[in-house]
Design a protein around this motif. Structure first.
Motif, PDB file in Angstrom:
ATOM      1  N   ARG A   1     -39.175  -8.724 -13.171  1.00 21.17           N
ATOM      2  CA  ARG A   1     -38.319  -9.280 -14.087  1.00 21.17           C
ATOM      3  C   ARG A   1     -39.152 -10.460 -15.133  1.00 21.17           C
ATOM      4  O   ARG A   1     -38.469 -11.295 -15.761  1.00 21.17           O
ATOM      5  CB  ARG A   1     -37.242 -10.031 -13.471  1.00 21.17           C
ATOM      6  CG  ARG A   1     -36.203  -8.924 -12.486  1.00 21.17           C
ATOM      7  CD  ARG A   1     -35.817  -9.525 -11.155  1.00 21.17           C
ATOM      8  NE  ARG A   1     -35.400 -10.972 -11.483  1.00 21.17           N
ATOM      9  CZ  ARG A   1     -34.027 -11.156 -11.383  1.00 21.17           C
ATOM     10  NH1 ARG A   1     -33.444  -9.986 -11.247  1.00 21.17           N
ATOM     11  NH2 ARG A   1     -33.788 -12.413 -11.408  1.00 21.17           N
TER      12      ARG A   1
ATOM     13  N   ASP B   1     -40.464 -12.931 -13.994  1.00 21.57           N
ATOM     14  CA  ASP B   1     -40.299 -14.154 -13.366  1.00 21.57           C
ATOM     15  C   ASP B   1     -41.474 -14.674 -12.622  1.00 21.57           C
ATOM     16  O   ASP B   1     -41.257 -15.116 -11.580  1.00 21.57           O
ATOM     17  CB  ASP B   1     -38.974 -14.041 -12.301  1.00 21.57           C
ATOM     18  CG  ASP B   1     -38.265 -15.320 -12.052  1.00 21.57           C
ATOM     19  OD1 ASP B   1     -38.581 -16.217 -12.664  1.00 21.57           O
ATOM     20  OD2 ASP B   1     -37.167 -15.240 -11.400  1.00 21.57           O
TER      21      ASP B   1
ATOM     22  N   LYS C   1     -43.173 -17.548 -12.182  1.00 25.63           N
ATOM     23  CA  LYS C   1     -43.414 -18.975 -11.714  1.00 25.63           C
ATOM     24  C   LYS C   1     -42.931 -18.941 -10.275  1.00 25.63           C
ATOM     25  O   LYS C   1     -43.144 -19.920  -9.634  1.00 25.63           O
ATOM     26  CB  LYS C   1     -42.876 -19.793 -12.604  1.00 25.63           C
ATOM     27  CG  LYS C   1     -41.494 -20.026 -12.800  1.00 25.63           C
ATOM     28  CD  LYS C   1     -41.292 -21.125 -13.805  1.00 25.63           C
ATOM     29  CE  LYS C   1     -39.669 -20.956 -14.187  1.00 25.63           C
ATOM     30  NZ  LYS C   1     -39.047 -19.741 -14.807  1.00 25.63           N
ATOM     31  N   ARG C   2     -42.245 -17.974  -9.714  1.00 29.28           N
ATOM     32  CA  ARG C   2     -41.861 -18.333  -8.507  1.00 29.28           C
ATOM     33  C   ARG C   2     -43.062 -17.743  -7.450  1.00 29.28           C
ATOM     34  O   ARG C   2     -43.292 -16.530  -6.866  1.00 29.28           O
ATOM     35  CB  ARG C   2     -40.679 -16.962  -8.340  1.00 29.28           C
ATOM     36  CG  ARG C   2     -39.325 -17.465  -9.156  1.00 29.28           C
ATOM     37  CD  ARG C   2     -38.090 -16.641  -8.562  1.00 29.28           C
ATOM     38  NE  ARG C   2     -37.200 -17.146  -9.719  1.00 29.28           N
ATOM     39  CZ  ARG C   2     -36.309 -17.813  -9.083  1.00 29.28           C
ATOM     40  NH1 ARG C   2     -36.242 -18.413  -8.086  1.00 29.28           N
ATOM     41  NH2 ARG C   2     -35.374 -18.295 -10.243  1.00 29.28           N
TER      42      ARG C   2
ATOM     43  N   GLY D   1     -31.807 -17.924  -7.372  1.00 27.55           N
ATOM     44  CA  GLY D   1     -32.894 -16.859  -7.661  1.00 27.55           C
ATOM     45  C   GLY D   1     -33.836 -16.280  -6.797  1.00 27.55           C
ATOM     46  O   GLY D   1     -34.589 -15.502  -7.059  1.00 27.55           O
TER      47      GLY D   1
ATOM     48  N   ASP E   1     -36.231 -22.973  -9.467  1.00 28.54           N
ATOM     49  CA  ASP E   1     -36.751 -22.016 -10.139  1.00 28.54           C
ATOM     50  C   ASP E   1     -38.148 -21.555  -9.694  1.00 28.54           C
ATOM     51  O   ASP E   1     -38.703 -20.415 -10.568  1.00 28.54           O
ATOM     52  CB  ASP E   1     -36.523 -21.733 -11.406  1.00 28.54           C
ATOM     53  CG  ASP E   1     -37.355 -22.842 -12.566  1.00 28.54           C
ATOM     54  OD1 ASP E   1     -37.952 -23.739 -11.773  1.00 28.54           O
ATOM     55  OD2 ASP E   1     -37.156 -23.296 -13.697  1.00 28.54           O
ATOM     56  N   THR E   2     -38.930 -22.147  -8.812  1.00 27.41           N
ATOM     57  CA  THR E   2     -40.144 -21.565  -8.578  1.00 27.41           C
ATOM     58  C   THR E   2     -40.090 -20.993  -6.842  1.00 27.41           C
ATOM     59  O   THR E   2     -41.078 -20.707  -6.497  1.00 27.41           O
ATOM     60  CB  THR E   2     -40.940 -22.895  -8.597  1.00 27.41           C
ATOM     61  OG1 THR E   2     -40.664 -23.804  -7.558  1.00 27.41           O
ATOM     62  CG2 THR E   2     -41.313 -23.544  -9.370  1.00 27.41           C
TER      63      THR E   2
ATOM     64  N   HIS F   1     -39.833  -9.903  -8.542  1.00 22.85           N
ATOM     65  CA  HIS F   1     -39.981 -11.153  -9.502  1.00 22.85           C
ATOM     66  C   HIS F   1     -40.726 -10.655 -10.540  1.00 22.85           C
ATOM     67  O   HIS F   1     -40.381 -10.955 -11.636  1.00 22.85           O
ATOM     68  CB  HIS F   1     -40.406 -12.154  -8.734  1.00 22.85           C
ATOM     69  CG  HIS F   1     -39.459 -13.157  -7.647  1.00 22.85           C
ATOM     70  ND1 HIS F   1     -38.274 -13.315  -8.279  1.00 22.85           N
ATOM     71  CD2 HIS F   1     -39.406 -13.313  -6.284  1.00 22.85           C
ATOM     72  CE1 HIS F   1     -37.634 -13.639  -6.840  1.00 22.85           C
ATOM     73  NE2 HIS F   1     -38.436 -13.725  -5.863  1.00 22.85           N
ATOM     74  N   ARG F   2     -42.063 -10.030 -10.450  1.00 22.85           N
ATOM     75  CA  ARG F   2     -42.762  -9.802 -11.479  1.00 22.85           C
ATOM     76  C   ARG F   2     -42.154  -8.896 -12.433  1.00 22.85           C
ATOM     77  O   ARG F   2     -42.211  -8.934 -13.710  1.00 22.85           O
ATOM     78  CB  ARG F   2     -44.133  -8.950 -10.753  1.00 22.85           C
ATOM     79  CG  ARG F   2     -44.780 -10.205 -10.211  1.00 22.85           C
ATOM     80  CD  ARG F   2     -46.413  -9.664 -10.350  1.00 22.85           C
ATOM     81  NE  ARG F   2     -47.164 -10.591  -9.932  1.00 22.85           N
ATOM     82  CZ  ARG F   2     -48.568 -10.877  -9.720  1.00 22.85           C
ATOM     83  NH1 ARG F   2     -49.060  -9.568  -9.996  1.00 22.85           N
ATOM     84  NH2 ARG F   2     -49.175 -11.664  -9.805  1.00 22.85           N
TER      85      ARG F   2
END
Ligand SMILES: *Cc1c(COP(=O)(O)O)cnc(C)c1O
Length: 510
Positions: A152, A154, A156-157, A234, A203-204, A149-150
């Motif tokens: 990308r 992203d 806040k996941r 996601g 999205d989290t 995730h990082r």
């Protein structure tokens, strides 16, 4: 029974010896006198004393080699002795982890093959053998998900869905990896509640951790939809592979859409559980996560002049999670097991594990209520209390020891009150299963006719019922400290057994 075993210190007699050391063939050192310990206080015993002492100690414990050990979730498989013979071959047991790679090509080939076979069994693109246990694999897989995730951006996941039937290590690993665990309930069929999963998807969401079959021993019937929901928002899917023994050669988690999963070599591939280590919990990853695997992993080299196998770090690796290459001795045993059984044999083992567990469920369901009446996989959960008699699952378990059986898992999963979780594994014969059913049934009768007898059990073991909280909090590990315990407790259970005035103090032999 009040048998105590003398410690090696009590048995010691000056001048006795079990071996002769060869004459020194190196120059005497010139250590300063105060650095030299002339008397280390080691016990002096003959070889026979030592053999009898440790054999006697080993017989006071319960192991899968001494009796039926149906500990659910833990998959206490028989450890085939051929594994041990192979692991002791000098080329395996005496290799040094810092040896040049050209000199250990056979060992690297074994690791390469094991990676490949585990990937094939799990349906994954790559495998790393680094992690040292299932829980360590969980932590590793979660760090890989975080790195994915990082990369990308992203960030806040931060949430991971975990069903309420999950093993305690799932929320623990999640928290250690910096995520927040979001618990979702199970439904009336003992599967994860799909609507609760849907509600937690946004999205989290970093992903889900799911065990399939789950810890009730039930296949997640709607696993396809669960994976789809998580992927659609996601998130990634972490598979807790502890229950893989139910499905080897039948279902591949990677084919179900799992992104990353650990294998417990001691639960599925017959390596010893071994009192806390050394263990092994390799991790498999789908194509989009494989570059994040911890390393080194073994690669096949394409340089025709160089060695065939070499150690390499995956390109976006989260790094090392174990020293050197992991616990190599466990790889040898798992390799031996897979090689010995082959694809058809591995599948047959899973089928037999499932058959044995269903046989026990059906035989026991009149005496012990089974909350989810479905065909189960390799284990099942029943209510262990004998209602009306005031006898709890724990009492039934303790009484089983008097009948020569190791108790099933108690009070897990948490969602079934008075749970007994029974997992026979594939190697147990029908006569053994029948004897277990007979013992369980006899205990329910005793519970009604003489509940005090059951509640005070065990009566025939070297150590009687302990205060388990105290035993865990005030652990006495020292042989020496055990001396101060005095004689073993009598039949009546008392609080405070298992620790004595010597507990917790440092002794020279600790
Ligand atoms: C055993 C188990 C684990 C942890 O594995 P270890 O190898 O003991 O660390 C995780 N989840 C489930 C369901 C288990 O049964």
């Amino acid at each position: 029974m009040h048998d105590t075993i003398a410690t090696v210190y009590e048995l010691s007699a000056p001048g006795r010896a079990g071996m002769d050391l060869p004459a020194s063939d190196v120059p005497a050192s010139d250590l300063p006198a105060e650095e030299v310990r002339a008397d280390c206080g080691l016990p002096e015993l003959s070889q026979l004393d030592v053999v009898r002492h440790y054999l006697a100690l080993s017989q006071r414990n319960f192991g899968v080699d001494s009796g039926f050990y149906p500990l659910g979730s833990c998959t206490m498989k028989f450890n085939p002795k051929v594994n041990e013979a192979i692991a002791r071959m000098p080329g395996f047991s005496e290799a040094h982890p810092l040896q040049p790679q050209e000199t250990v090509q056979g060992n690297l080939a074994l690791m390469f093959e094991l990676q490949r076979w585990l990937a094939e069994i799990g349906g994954f693109a790559g495998v790393s053998l680094q992690p040292s246990a299932g829980a360590h694999g969980e932590f590793t897989g979660l760090l890989m998900m975080r790195a994915f995730h990082r990369e990308r951006g992203d960030i806040k996941r931060t949430r991971i869905i975990i069903p309420d039937s999950a093993h305690g290590t799932n929320p623990a690993s999640t928290t250690m990896a910096g995520f927040t665990a979001v618990e979702v309930p199970s439904n009336g069929r003992g599967n994860i509640d799909l609507e609760a999963v849907r509600a937690a998807c946004n999205d989290t969401l970093a992903g889900i951790m799911i065990t399939n079959p789950n810890t009730l021993g039930l296949f997640e019937e709607r696993i396809g939809e669960v994976v789809e929901l998580v992927h659609a928002c996601g998130g990634l899917v972490y598979g807790d592979g502890a229950n893989l023994n139910a499905v080897v050669g039948i279902v591949r988690p990677g084919d179900l859409g799992f992104d990353v999963m650990h294998y417990n070599l001691h639960k599925t591939f017959s390596t010893p559980h071994g009192g806390g280590g050394p263990g092994s919990g390799p991790v498999g990853a789908s194509a989009r996560l494989r570059d994040f695997l911890p390393g080194p992993v073994v690669e096949m080299a394409n340089d025709p002049n160089g060695p065939r196998y070499r150690l390499a770090m995956p390109v976006k690796s989260i790094g090392r999670v174990s020293p050197f290459c992991g616990n190599f001795g466990m790889f040898v045993r798992a390799y031996a097991y897979i090689r010995q059984h082959g694809a058809a044999g591995l599948r047959a083992n899973s089928e037999h594990a499932v058959l044995n567990a269903n046989y026990l469920r059906v035989k026991l369901r009149d005496a012990f209520k089974v909350p989810f009446e479905r065909i189960n996989m390799h284990e099942f959960v029943c209510r262990g209390a004998v209602d009306g008699a005031g006898v709890r699952a724990l009492d039934v378990s303790k009484r089983l020891l008097d009948y020569g059986f190791h108790p099933p898992t108690n009070y897990f999963p948490l969602i079934v009150p008075e749970a007994l979780m029974i997992e026979p594994t594939e190697t147990e014969s029908k006569p053994t299963l029948d004897a277990f059913v007979e013992a369980m049934t006899a205990i329910t009768k005793e519970a009604r006719s003489d509940p005090a007898q059951v509640k005070a059990a065990p009566h025939r073991t070297p150590v009687r019922r302990l205060d388990e909280v105290k035993a865990a909090r005030e652990l006495v590990l020292s042989d020496r400290a055990a001396l101060s315990l005095g004689p073993l407790p009598g039949p009546a259970p008392q609080a405070g057994e298992g620790s004595g005035p010597g507990g917790g103090r440092r002794r020279r032999d600790e």
